[in-house]
Design an enzyme around this catalytic site. Sequence first.
Site, short mmCIF file in Angstrom:
data_model
loop_
_atom_site.label_atom_id
_atom_site.label_comp_id
_atom_site.label_asym_id
_atom_site.label_seq_id
_atom_site.Cartn_x
_atom_site.Cartn_y
_atom_site.Cartn_z
N LYS A 90 61.80 -41.40 -11.04
CA LYS A 90 61.52 -42.74 -11.66
C LYS A 90 60.60 -43.62 -10.39
O LYS A 90 61.02 -44.48 -9.90
CB LYS A 90 62.75 -43.66 -11.84
N ASP A 111 62.77 -41.10 -17.90
CA ASP A 111 63.21 -41.22 -19.11
C ASP A 111 62.24 -40.52 -20.20
O ASP A 111 62.66 -40.02 -21.16
CB ASP A 111 62.97 -42.83 -19.25
#
Length: 370
Positions: A194, A227
């Site tokens: 991320k 994600d």
Amino acid sequence: MAANKKLLVLPGDGIGPEVMGEVSRVVEWFGDRRALKFETEEGLVGGAAIDAQGTPLADATMAKAMDADAVLLGAVGGPKWDNLPFEQKPERGLLRLRKDMALFANLRPAICFDALVEASSLKAEIVAGLDIMILRELTGGVYFGTPRGIETLADGTRRGINTQVYTTPEIHRVARVGFELARKRSNKLCSVEKANVMESGVLWREEVQKLHDAEYGDVELTHMYADNCAMQLVRAPKQFDVIVTDNLFGDMLSDQAAMLTGSLGMLPSASLGDPDETGRRKALYEPVHGTAPDIAGQGQANPIACVLSFAMMLRYSLDLGGEADLVETAVRNVLASGKRTADIAAPGEAALSTAEMGAAVLAELETLGA
Ligand code: IPM
Ligand code: MG
């Protein structure tokens, strides 16, 4: 083989002992039929060790693990021990094995067997022919980072803290395993973090790219946010070959990938350290499924993930790829013949017990390779 290989078997809790029972029969079969003798010792880990020895992993067991050529583990944890203080929980036994043996590279292959295409919760065309490898960093990140803990502030507010932390050597050594694995497969590595919100993710991305540019330019490298990766795994999982990611994202993405294959009861794993002077790597093999307390002790569990973990041991610790193929082919044939445990059976379809599935694998091994 010259000397007998030392194998430490840690069945653990819940369905661990049941599935390991079937694997032990496979191990014995290799001794009887393929002259592959193991010096097998059994030990306690997790809740079983807490009950008998007062700790989730006794020092003596840890020492045996360090000395073994390979450790085969079932699963740890369960409701009985849920309320213990954090440091005494069954899971600490497994985390100590991983940390003290420095098993930083966790290989979690997700393969959809043809016979199980219909068992996945996804459409058949999405998962048919799926063969991906999730490489999870296993000894760093938020699982082990400090500071950590729960504190009470002056005003009585409680605060829980964990730390996501990675250093360049930690990133390089796992990325290196990822590039090497990719070279032996379809030559594609997708690095997942991320970097849009986490500094440790920025570092991860930069260092994986640097290593690629310096040493692995022949491998096709892409980067993806975690994600998005979770979404892509259910949208179009076959776009991936090898995925390399950190400890926490790897924990979650590998559970998700498991369901693509039909059941968590199908997924094996290998956790490897760096090779020593003699080329030997410390290694631990375990099914990705947990203890499944809801079905423990009922003889319903699927032993295939644990059997396939033993196959990974043959491949990665003993360099016996042909013998590993034999086990994997036996499993594939058993599934192709329509045999199913409850987790992979269609609604209304008859299911085999754990022992019956173990027996079916043994019978197929006998046909294939005696
Ligand atoms: C896994 C498990 C473990 C983990 C637990 C049992 C500590 O979920 O191996 O994926 O979180 O790593
Ligand atoms: Mg997990």
